[in-house]
Design a protein around this motif. Sequence first.
Motif, mmCIF file in Angstrom:
data_model
loop_
_atom_site.group_PDB
_atom_site.id
_atom_site.type_symbol
_atom_site.label_atom_id
_atom_site.label_comp_id
_atom_site.label_asym_id
_atom_site.label_seq_id
_atom_site.Cartn_x
_atom_site.Cartn_y
_atom_site.Cartn_z
ATOM 1 N N ALA A 1 -34.599 -70.900 55.303
ATOM 2 C CA ALA A 1 -34.235 -69.498 55.572
ATOM 3 C C ALA A 1 -33.933 -69.291 57.052
ATOM 4 O O ALA A 1 -32.989 -68.569 57.405
ATOM 5 C CB ALA A 1 -35.374 -68.574 55.130
ATOM 6 N N ALA B 1 -30.575 -70.663 57.665
ATOM 7 C CA ALA B 1 -29.563 -69.801 57.059
ATOM 8 C C ALA B 1 -29.294 -68.577 57.928
ATOM 9 O O ALA B 1 -28.142 -68.149 58.072
ATOM 10 C CB ALA B 1 -30.031 -69.366 55.664
ATOM 11 N N GLU C 1 -25.775 -67.547 59.566
ATOM 12 C CA GLU C 1 -25.143 -66.259 59.250
ATOM 13 C C GLU C 1 -24.879 -65.420 60.499
ATOM 14 O O GLU C 1 -23.807 -64.826 60.647
ATOM 15 C CB GLU C 1 -26.041 -65.488 58.280
ATOM 16 N N CYS D 1 -22.182 -71.224 52.393
ATOM 17 C CA CYS D 1 -23.369 -70.433 52.734
ATOM 18 C C CYS D 1 -23.852 -69.602 51.550
ATOM 19 O O CYS D 1 -25.065 -69.441 51.352
ATOM 20 C CB CYS D 1 -23.067 -69.530 53.924
ATOM 21 N N SER D 2 -22.922 -69.079 50.757
ATOM 22 C CA SER D 2 -23.312 -68.274 49.600
ATOM 23 C C SER D 2 -24.090 -69.113 48.597
ATOM 24 O O SER D 2 -25.116 -68.672 48.055
ATOM 25 C CB SER D 2 -22.075 -67.678 48.926
ATOM 26 N N GLY E 1 -27.492 -69.873 49.881
ATOM 27 C CA GLY E 1 -28.328 -68.690 49.710
ATOM 28 C C GLY E 1 -28.897 -68.594 48.304
ATOM 29 O O GLY E 1 -30.072 -68.242 48.117
#
Length: 200
Positions: free
Chosen positions: A133, A136, A140, A159-160, A163
């Motif tokens: 996280a 990430a 982002e 990235c999606s 996630g």
Amino acid sequence: MRPGIGVSPGNVPVYYGGGHLKAVERRVKVAEVVLRWVIFGLGVLAAALVASDTQVTNIFSLEKKAKFTDMKALVFLVIANAIAAGYSLIQGLRCAVSMIKGSVLFDKALALVIFSCDQVMAYVTLAAVAAAAQSAVLGEFGQSELQWMKLCNLYRRFCSRVGEGILSSFVVSLGMVSLSGLSAFNLFRLFGNNKGKTRG
């Protein structure tokens, strides 16, 4: 006199709760089986989502490919979920066999081993989710003070999917924390009047 009912010195009926305790233990077993199979499924899903995730993009006419091995936190996430899924599969089969047979020898040593393993897996999955996280968030939003760019602007699909994998992993970690609580119940109920008995 009905089973489970005694008489106090004052001739007042007293319920010892034997049947209620068995019902609680049965619900705990069902919850444990369900949790272990859910963790197995979501662990496999999370590992597959992240491990199979790639995206190729052009940066200044150079072709760049993003994959999960580019970030050590994602490698840790995949490994942790794979281990959690394998461990949950083994424990889920043990629980299922126990429920089918109706009884299984469940002594303190076995309960302590399962409790310890559940605790370790809870810590490992939580650590993996936290590390992934953090990576990430950096991907982002970047880090302007260190001149780190927002990589997810370049690799949006990658990235999606990461996630989605992190979200599944988060549910896995919550499941492992819940299981560590159930295994603690299974361990500590062996201390007292019911210790050393065969469990149904």
